[in-house]
Design a protein around this motif. Structure first.
Motif, PDB file in Angstrom:
ATOM      1  N   THR A  88      -4.637  41.049  27.688  1.00 25.09           N
ATOM      2  CA  THR A  88      -5.899  41.080  28.436  1.00 25.09           C
ATOM      3  C   THR A  88      -5.755  41.898  29.712  1.00 25.09           C
ATOM      4  OG1 THR A  88      -6.515  38.914  27.560  1.00 25.09           O
ATOM      5  CG2 THR A  88      -7.652  39.657  29.536  1.00 25.09           C
ATOM      6  N   ARG A  89      -4.632  41.716  30.411  1.00 26.06           N
ATOM      7  CA  ARG A  89      -4.421  42.497  31.631  1.00 26.06           C
ATOM      8  C   ARG A  89      -4.341  43.994  31.331  1.00 26.06           C
ATOM      9  NH1 ARG A  89      -0.578  38.417  33.044  1.00 26.06           N
ATOM     10  NH2 ARG A  89       1.090  39.854  32.440  1.00 26.06           N
ATOM     11  N   ALA A  97       0.037  32.392  24.168  1.00 23.50           N
ATOM     12  CA  ALA A  97      -0.814  32.450  25.361  1.00 23.50           C
ATOM     13  C   ALA A  97      -0.356  33.548  26.314  1.00 23.50           C
ATOM     14  CB  ALA A  97      -0.801  31.094  26.074  1.00 23.50           C
ATOM     15  N   LEU A  98       0.959  33.694  26.480  1.00 27.96           N
ATOM     16  CA  LEU A  98       1.474  34.735  27.364  1.00 27.96           C
ATOM     17  C   LEU A  98       1.165  36.120  26.819  1.00 27.96           C
ATOM     18  CD1 LEU A  98       4.938  33.231  28.374  1.00 27.96           C
ATOM     19  CD2 LEU A  98       2.886  33.441  29.795  1.00 27.96           C
ATOM     20  N   GLU A  99       1.229  36.283  25.514  1.00 27.85           N
ATOM     21  CA  GLU A  99       0.913  37.581  24.920  1.00 27.85           C
ATOM     22  C   GLU A  99      -0.565  37.918  25.112  1.00 27.85           C
ATOM     23  OE1 GLU A  99       2.086  37.860  20.900  1.00 27.85           O
ATOM     24  OE2 GLU A  99       4.234  37.845  21.333  1.00 27.85           O
ATOM     25  N   ILE A 100      -1.421  36.920  24.904  1.00 29.28           N
ATOM     26  CA  ILE A 100      -2.856  37.157  25.083  1.00 29.28           C
ATOM     27  C   ILE A 100      -3.146  37.532  26.531  1.00 29.28           C
ATOM     28  CG2 ILE A 100      -5.114  36.036  25.058  1.00 29.28           C
ATOM     29  CD1 ILE A 100      -4.165  34.410  22.669  1.00 29.28           C
ATOM     30  N   GLU A 101      -2.473  36.829  27.460  1.00 32.44           N
ATOM     31  CA  GLU A 101      -2.685  37.142  28.872  1.00 32.44           C
ATOM     32  C   GLU A 101      -2.237  38.565  29.194  1.00 32.44           C
ATOM     33  OE1 GLU A 101      -1.319  35.491  33.291  1.00 32.44           O
ATOM     34  OE2 GLU A 101      -0.402  34.726  31.469  1.00 32.44           O
ATOM     35  N   ALA A 102      -1.060  38.950  28.659  1.00 31.26           N
ATOM     36  CA  ALA A 102      -0.561  40.303  28.917  1.00 31.26           C
ATOM     37  C   ALA A 102      -1.470  41.353  28.305  1.00 31.26           C
ATOM     38  CB  ALA A 102       0.858  40.436  28.366  1.00 31.26           C
TER      39      ALA A 102
END
Length: 403
Positions: free
Chosen positions: A188-189, A181-186
């Motif tokens: 996406t940003r 989830a943290l990788e996807i968030e990063a």
């Protein structure tokens, strides 16, 4: 500028190892204290002294082995559990029969639980069940017959170790999920930042070239058309994020690692249909798709994408190069539906049957045949003067067994 890789390590497991180190030391002191308090009750105290000497040296020398799961190897676990089992069985030699019948603890006492907990933290509940079962057998052999206190202690260690092992497995799975989830968030940003920069520069220039070329005409019009196609392709690239990024945890013992690793897609793994349809988007072809991956088995995804390509070929051939087309991808719970619609003149009634009779099998084979082979269906709706719509449907249940 040198490329730097930022790694975020997360581990809820590491505190358990630190607690286990403290537990082994405290339980060693507790077991020695019990022996000293009942020294006069032992028939052969020298045997107990020798065992505690070995146990003390082993406990302190092997503290680094229980600092983390990487250091806690299988040979160490086997040796550690063996030392605990030997201590349980040696109790019958060192202690007196009367003292044992009175309910005295074994030589290692609750230190044995630390060995079982190491199995639980290292390998999960299955390893814990194996180790605690061996401890239970050793206790029953030592006592000769199952007493209430023995059964109570065995069940307590068995249940506690299995519960801790299960919690460790759940924690590891949660860490991997959080890392993803943290990788996807990063990602996406970063994609949003790039999209803003590109929109403020490249896309605006391409759009201006397209508009100016259409106004000027001639060769400039062709240049404007090409600029428009590149604008659509670039916009799709920066907004789609279609190339998957693998997530790996190099060592589950050290917790989840948040790190992006480029790798070739697995030829036997599922494919994201959006990645196969992205090349079809252009200045006169619009692609609308879900924000999440549309996953299908490789064979089904490729055949469905090929059928979409065949439908677009029919648009260019029969509706003309200037016809517009729209591709809509819908990811339903039980099926994937792709609709291809155009604004061409439509197909006269009976024209498809006539073409099939003449041996022109573009729709029959390239579209319907492909969908039939993967367990799907293709429906064609056309109204003269109002364009044509092709609905391609692939049931997920039927496509799961395909490779």
């Amino acid at each position: 500028m040198a490329r730097r890789e930022k790694v975020l390590r997360m581990s809820v497991e590491q505190p358990l190892w630190r607690a286990l180190m403290g537990y082994r030391i405290l339980t060693l002191l507790y077991a020695i204290g019990l022996f000293i308090s009942a020294y006069d009750e032992f028939a052969r105290p020298w045997a107990a002294v020798a065992y505690f000497a070995v146990l003390t040296v082993w406990t302190f020398v092997t503290l680094p082995k229980v600092a983390n799961a990487a250091a806690c190897t299988k040979p160490f676990l086997a040796a550690d559990l063996t030392l605990a089992l030997v201590g349980i069985l040696l109790t019958g030699v060192a202690d007196s029969a009367a003292h044992i019948e009175a309910g005295s603890p074994t030589l290692p006492s609750i230190w044995t639980a630390g060995s079982v907990l190491a199995f639980a933290i290292k390998g999960g509940w299955r390893w814990a069940a194996f180790a605690s079962t061996l401890v239970a057998v050793a206790n029953l052999v030592h006592r000769g017959s199952p007493t209430r206190d023995t059964v109570h202690a065995v069940i307590l260690v068995w249940v506690a170790s299995i519960a801790i092992g299960y919690v460790v497995e759940v924690a590891r799975a949660s860490e991997r999920t959080l890392a993803r989830a943290l990788e996807i968030e990063a990602a996406t940003r970063e994609r949003e930042r790039l999209a803003r920069d590109i929109h403020d520069s490249v896309l605006q220039v391409l759009a201006m070239v397209q508009r100016r070329g259409a106004v000027i005409g001639g060769e400039a019009a062709e240049l404007g058309r090409l600029a428009g196609e590149q604008e659509v392709a670039l916009r799709t690239l920066v907004s789609g994020g279609l190339t998957p990024v693998s997530r790996v945890s190099e060592n589950a013992a050290d917790g989840a690692l948040v790190r992006a690793v480029d790798e070739e897609p697995d030829a036997d793994g599922p494919l994201d249909l959006r990645a196969l349809l992205a090349p079809f988007a252009g200045s006169r072809t619009s692609l609308a798709e879900p924000g999440a991956p549309v996953v299908l088995p490789p064979a089904a995804a490729r055949e469905l994408a090929a059928a979409v390509g065949a439908a677009l070929d029919n648009v260019r051939e029969h509706a003309g190069e200037q016809a517009r087309a729209w591709i809509l991808v819908e990811d339903e719970p039980d099926a994937v539906i792709v609709t291809v619609r155009d604004d061409g003149p439509g197909i006269p009634e009976g024209r498809l049957a006539q073409a099939e009779g003449e041996g022109r099998l573009g729709v029959a084979l390239s579209i319907r045949g492909r969908l039939r082979d993967i367990g799907g269906s293709a429906e064609l709706i056309s109204v003269p003067g109002q364009g044509t719509e092709v609905e391609l449907k692939v049931p997920k249940q039927m496509s799961r067994g395909m490779r």
